[in-house]
Design a protein around this motif. Structure first.
Motif, PDB file in Angstrom:
ATOM      1  N   SER A  17       0.826  -1.204   0.000  1.00 22.85           N
ATOM      2  CA  SER A  17       0.000   0.000   0.000  1.00 22.85           C
ATOM      3  C   SER A  17       0.863   1.257   0.000  1.00 22.85           C
ATOM      4  CB  SER A  17      -0.904   0.022   1.235  1.00 22.85           C
ATOM      5  OG  SER A  17      -1.780  -1.075   1.258  1.00 22.85           O
ATOM      6  N   LEU A  18       0.276   2.317  -0.490  1.00 20.95           N
ATOM      7  CA  LEU A  18       0.869   3.651  -0.431  1.00 20.95           C
ATOM      8  C   LEU A  18      -0.258   4.652  -0.253  1.00 20.95           C
ATOM      9  CD1 LEU A  18       3.486   3.750  -3.358  1.00 20.95           C
ATOM     10  CD2 LEU A  18       4.011   3.890  -0.909  1.00 20.95           C
ATOM     11  N   ARG A  67      -9.901  -1.017  -4.491  1.00 20.81           N
ATOM     12  CA  ARG A  67      -8.510  -1.037  -4.048  1.00 20.81           C
ATOM     13  C   ARG A  67      -8.006   0.353  -3.669  1.00 20.81           C
ATOM     14  NH1 ARG A  67      -4.521  -2.386  -7.399  1.00 20.81           N
ATOM     15  NH2 ARG A  67      -5.572  -1.624  -9.272  1.00 20.81           N
ATOM     16  N   PHE A  68      -8.450   1.368  -4.370  1.00 23.86           N
ATOM     17  CA  PHE A  68      -8.023   2.742  -4.124  1.00 23.86           C
ATOM     18  C   PHE A  68      -9.164   3.517  -3.461  1.00 23.86           C
ATOM     19  CE2 PHE A  68      -4.782   3.086  -7.861  1.00 23.86           C
ATOM     20  CZ  PHE A  68      -4.137   1.950  -7.394  1.00 23.86           C
ATOM     21  N   ASN A  84      -4.217   0.467  -2.217  1.00 19.57           N
ATOM     22  CA  ASN A  84      -4.068  -0.835  -1.566  1.00 19.57           C
ATOM     23  C   ASN A  84      -4.010  -1.944  -2.607  1.00 19.57           C
ATOM     24  OD1 ASN A  84      -4.240   0.386   1.001  1.00 19.57           O
ATOM     25  ND2 ASN A  84      -6.476   0.163   1.037  1.00 19.57           N
ATOM     26  N   SER A  85      -3.517  -3.089  -2.181  1.00 21.85           N
ATOM     27  CA  SER A  85      -3.443  -4.271  -3.045  1.00 21.85           C
ATOM     28  C   SER A  85      -2.799  -3.936  -4.390  1.00 21.85           C
ATOM     29  CB  SER A  85      -4.850  -4.862  -3.264  1.00 21.85           C
ATOM     30  OG  SER A  85      -5.448  -5.211  -2.039  1.00 21.85           O
ATOM     31  N   LEU A  86      -1.686  -3.270  -4.315  1.00 22.62           N
ATOM     32  CA  LEU A  86      -1.026  -2.810  -5.534  1.00 22.62           C
ATOM     33  C   LEU A  86      -0.462  -3.979  -6.329  1.00 22.62           C
ATOM     34  CD1 LEU A  86       0.678   0.311  -3.998  1.00 22.62           C
ATOM     35  CD2 LEU A  86      -0.864   0.336  -5.959  1.00 22.62           C
ATOM     36  N   THR A 120       6.059   2.812  -8.095  1.00 18.24           N
ATOM     37  CA  THR A 120       6.624   1.624  -8.727  1.00 18.24           C
ATOM     38  C   THR A 120       6.305   0.406  -7.870  1.00 18.24           C
ATOM     39  OG1 THR A 120       8.441   2.918  -9.661  1.00 18.24           O
ATOM     40  CG2 THR A 120       8.715   0.528  -9.608  1.00 18.24           C
ATOM     41  N   VAL A 121       5.671  -0.586  -8.487  1.00 23.58           N
ATOM     42  CA  VAL A 121       5.289  -1.799  -7.777  1.00 23.58           C
ATOM     43  C   VAL A 121       6.134  -2.944  -8.301  1.00 23.58           C
ATOM     44  CG1 VAL A 121       3.408  -3.333  -7.147  1.00 23.58           C
ATOM     45  CG2 VAL A 121       2.941  -0.914  -7.575  1.00 23.58           C
ATOM     46  N   SER A 122       6.872  -3.561  -7.416  1.00 25.04           N
ATOM     47  CA  SER A 122       7.727  -4.682  -7.804  1.00 25.04           C
ATOM     48  C   SER A 122       6.985  -5.990  -7.587  1.00 25.04           C
ATOM     49  CB  SER A 122       9.017  -4.669  -6.995  1.00 25.04           C
ATOM     50  OG  SER A 122       8.741  -4.836  -5.617  1.00 25.04           O
ATOM     51  N   SER A 123       7.131  -6.889  -8.537  1.00 22.12           N
ATOM     52  CA  SER A 123       6.415  -8.171  -8.447  1.00 22.12           C
ATOM     53  C   SER A 123       7.308  -9.257  -7.873  1.00 22.12           C
ATOM     54  CB  SER A 123       5.910  -8.581  -9.825  1.00 22.12           C
ATOM     55  OG  SER A 123       6.987  -8.628 -10.739  1.00 22.12           O
TER      56      SER A 123
END
Length: 123
Positions: A17-18, A67-68, A84-86, A120-123
């Protein structure tokens, strides 16, 4: 004139989350509906959400619904976007923008823009 400054972006793992913030300054900022958009590399800027100046009504793109969450504090002239739940598809530069038109999802309807904040969301 309305000036907008976003903050809160960063690098987060998938599922994380951010919270983004958009601080507004200028004349009658509380009268504006505040939108959030995002732009991924090589893609067009797309609508994410908008909050009515009354602070109660909101609208979201289907891709982020559930989610947002957008909120605003008119006393602080600040709008927030809780992410959330990015997932990796959420990676983009996020922009806040101001418009007098309620329900506008086109970039052309927005008169003022911030400089953007990178998520930036890392998988």
């Amino acid at each position: 004139q309305v000036q907008l400054v976003e903050s809160g972006g960063g690098l987060v793992q998938a599922g994380g989350s951010l919270r983004l913030s958009c601080a507004a300054s200028g004349r009658t900022t509380s009268a504006y509906n505040m939108g959030w958009f995002r732009q991924a590399p090589g893609k067009e800027r797309e609508f994410v959400s908008v909050s009515h100046w009354n602070g109660r009504d909101t609208y979201y793109a289907d891709s982020v619904t559930g989610r947002f969450t957008v909120s605003r504090d008119n006393a602080k002239n600040t709008v927030y976007l809780q992410l959330n739940s990015l997932n990796a598809e959420d990676t983009a530069v996020y922009y806040c923008a101001a418009t007098l038109q309620w329900g506008a999802i086109s970039t052309a309807a927005y008169n003022y823009w911030g400089q953007g904040t990178q998520v930036t969301v890392s998988s």
